[in-house]
Design a protein around this motif. Structure first.
Motif, PDB file in Angstrom:
ATOM      1  N   GLY A  39      46.654  51.383  33.249  1.00 62.50           N
ATOM      2  CA  GLY A  39      46.905  50.113  33.927  1.00 62.50           C
ATOM      3  C   GLY A  39      46.756  48.903  33.025  1.00 62.50           C
ATOM      4  O   GLY A  39      46.651  47.783  33.506  1.00 62.50           O
ATOM      5  N   HIS A  41      48.594  46.671  31.362  1.00 62.29           N
ATOM      6  CA  HIS A  41      49.998  46.276  31.342  1.00 62.29           C
ATOM      7  C   HIS A  41      50.220  44.847  30.861  1.00 62.29           C
ATOM      8  O   HIS A  41      51.325  44.319  31.000  1.00 62.29           O
ATOM      9  N   TRP A  66      53.137  47.945  39.292  1.00 59.20           N
ATOM     10  CA  TRP A  66      52.713  48.790  38.177  1.00 59.20           C
ATOM     11  C   TRP A  66      51.233  49.138  38.296  1.00 59.20           C
ATOM     12  O   TRP A  66      50.832  50.255  38.005  1.00 59.20           O
ATOM     13  N   PRO A  70      51.219  53.116  38.090  1.00 57.54           N
ATOM     14  CA  PRO A  70      51.689  52.955  36.715  1.00 57.54           C
ATOM     15  C   PRO A  70      52.897  53.829  36.372  1.00 57.54           C
ATOM     16  O   PRO A  70      53.635  53.543  35.436  1.00 57.54           O
TER      17      PRO A  70
END
Length: 108
Positions: A39, A41, A66, A70
């Protein structure tokens, strides 16, 4: 429809176009795969934001998606991957799901 008004669900193709070739170019880095799985991101969200193609609300919605799953980002990143690369990444992803320490060996 203006790009800044793109719905989060329909921007997968744009995300794939922005990131997929670079993600798979020269092979997928196991550490990058681990960060996507975990995670982390920020680099992808920052790139979306800097592109100017997405409004703030869309970037927030996409990154929230996301964070929740993910695998959505992984699927977009693997859009241009060949079958062997895709299988290796998915095998390594499964190992990450299972908490396996052998993920880097599986990516080799």
């Amino acid at each position: 429809m203006a790009l800044k008004q793109v719905e989060p669900q329909s921007c997968r193709e744009l995300v794939a176009a922005m990131f997929s070739a670079e993600f798979v170019d020269g092979g997928v880095d196991p550490e990058t795969l681990r960060r996507v799985h975990a995670g982390e991101h920020a680099e992808w969200a920052g790139a979306l934001d800097r592109s100017g193609m997405f409004g703030v609300d869309t970037v927030a919605a996409v990154t929230a998606q996301w964070q929740q799953d993910p695998r959505v980002l992984l699927d977009a990143l693997l859009t241009e991957a060949d079958d062997v690369t895709r299988r290796r990444c998915l095998t390594a992803w499964t190992a990450l799901d299972e908490g396996s320490a052998g993920t880097q060996a599986q990516m080799a």
